[in-house]
Write a protein that holds these residues in place. Structure first.
Motif, PDB file in Angstrom:
ATOM      1  N   ASN A 104       0.819  -1.214   0.000  1.00  0.00           N
ATOM      2  CA  ASN A 104       0.000   0.000   0.000  1.00  0.00           C
ATOM      3  C   ASN A 104       0.852   1.263   0.000  1.00  0.00           C
ATOM      4  OD1 ASN A 104      -2.574  -1.143  -0.175  1.00  0.00           O
ATOM      5  ND2 ASN A 104      -2.736  -1.402   2.032  1.00  0.00           N
ATOM      6  N   LEU A 127       0.795   3.971  -2.960  1.00  0.00           N
ATOM      7  CA  LEU A 127       0.473   5.356  -2.636  1.00  0.00           C
ATOM      8  C   LEU A 127       1.503   6.302  -3.251  1.00  0.00           C
ATOM      9  CD1 LEU A 127      -1.530   7.144  -0.997  1.00  0.00           C
ATOM     10  CD2 LEU A 127       0.129   7.057   0.863  1.00  0.00           C
ATOM     11  N   GLU A 185      -0.248  14.402  -0.321  1.00  0.00           N
ATOM     12  CA  GLU A 185      -0.555  13.413   0.718  1.00  0.00           C
ATOM     13  C   GLU A 185      -1.256  14.102   1.887  1.00  0.00           C
ATOM     14  OE1 GLU A 185       2.416   9.941   1.289  1.00  0.00           O
ATOM     15  OE2 GLU A 185       2.786  11.363   2.916  1.00  0.00           O
ATOM     16  N   LEU A 233      -3.177   9.267   3.157  1.00  0.00           N
ATOM     17  CA  LEU A 233      -4.056   9.068   2.014  1.00  0.00           C
ATOM     18  C   LEU A 233      -3.827  10.166   0.986  1.00  0.00           C
ATOM     19  CD1 LEU A 233      -7.404   8.319   3.892  1.00  0.00           C
ATOM     20  CD2 LEU A 233      -5.841   6.655   2.888  1.00  0.00           C
ATOM     21  N   LYS A 234      -4.167   9.863  -0.250  1.00  0.00           N
ATOM     22  CA  LYS A 234      -4.162  10.836  -1.334  1.00  0.00           C
ATOM     23  C   LYS A 234      -5.510  10.750  -2.030  1.00  0.00           C
ATOM     24  CE  LYS A 234       0.804  10.610  -2.316  1.00  0.00           C
ATOM     25  NZ  LYS A 234       1.816  10.375  -3.358  1.00  0.00           N
ATOM     26  N   THR A 285      -7.207   7.424  -3.634  1.00  0.00           N
ATOM     27  CA  THR A 285      -6.730   6.212  -2.967  1.00  0.00           C
ATOM     28  C   THR A 285      -7.911   5.323  -2.586  1.00  0.00           C
ATOM     29  OG1 THR A 285      -4.913   7.461  -1.981  1.00  0.00           O
ATOM     30  CG2 THR A 285      -5.407   5.345  -1.004  1.00  0.00           C
ATOM     31  N   MET A 322      -6.061   1.933   3.754  1.00  0.00           N
ATOM     32  CA  MET A 322      -5.811   1.887   2.325  1.00  0.00           C
ATOM     33  C   MET A 322      -5.998   0.455   1.859  1.00  0.00           C
ATOM     34  SD  MET A 322      -2.489   3.772   0.710  1.00  0.00           S
ATOM     35  CE  MET A 322      -1.545   3.580   2.180  1.00  0.00           C
TER      36      MET A 322
END
Length: 159
Positions: free
Chosen positions: A24, A28, A35, A78-79, A82, A144
């Motif tokens: 993950n 990412l 981010e 996270l983005k 995602t 994620m």
């Protein structure tokens, strides 16, 4: 990766949580977007009177580093775009159940596909009976999910 239909039926399966985290994190890094970091609020709970382990012995930093089965990590990175997976039943009537996958706030699996939803932080407690620490983690109950454990994939339809 930008097509929700592509991610709806696909996931990378791995045998351990450590392998899932590595995959993950790698995936990412492939997304060209800023981010976002979401930190939990962790606190020790009072132990029983006769317990050998006292809650005040545990610092916030120690609790932040603690990982327990079924709980999200202290730090969620996270983005936009995602894929994420719910780790708890949040609202069964709205289809927000354990193992529901989303991209951002849009449901991509199970019922109510394409619904935009709100996910709030919630108080979580370790369910692992081997964990001697009693603590509370206030965090989003998500992770994620480019990759997931084989166990977590059970009951899902993946191509």
């Amino acid at each position: 990766m930008k097509d929700p239909q592509f991610l709806k039926d696909r996931a990378i399966l791995a045998p351990t949580l450590e392998a899932v985290e590595m995959i993950n994190t790698y995936m990412l890094g492939m997304i060209a977007a800023p981010e976002h970091e979401y930190l939990s609020s962790d606190s020790a709970l009072r132990s029983d009177e006769d317990s050998e382990i006292q809650g005040e012995w545990f610092t916030t930093e120690f609790l932040n580093d603690t990982k327990s089965s079924g709980m999200p990590n202290h730090k969620l990175l996270l983005k936009v775009g995602t894929p994420i997976m719910l780790w708890r039943n949040i609202d069964q009537a709205a289809g927000l159940c354990n193992k529901t996958r989303l991209i951002g706030a849009t449901v991509i699996t199970r019922t109510n596909v394409n619904d935009k939803v709100h996910i709030l932080r919630m108080d979580l407690f370790p369910s692992d009976s081997k964990c001697p620490i009693k603590f509370r983690r206030r965090q989003f109950s998500i992770a994620m999910c480019f990759a997931m454990t084989i166990n977590k994939s059970q009951g899902q339809t993946l191509s």
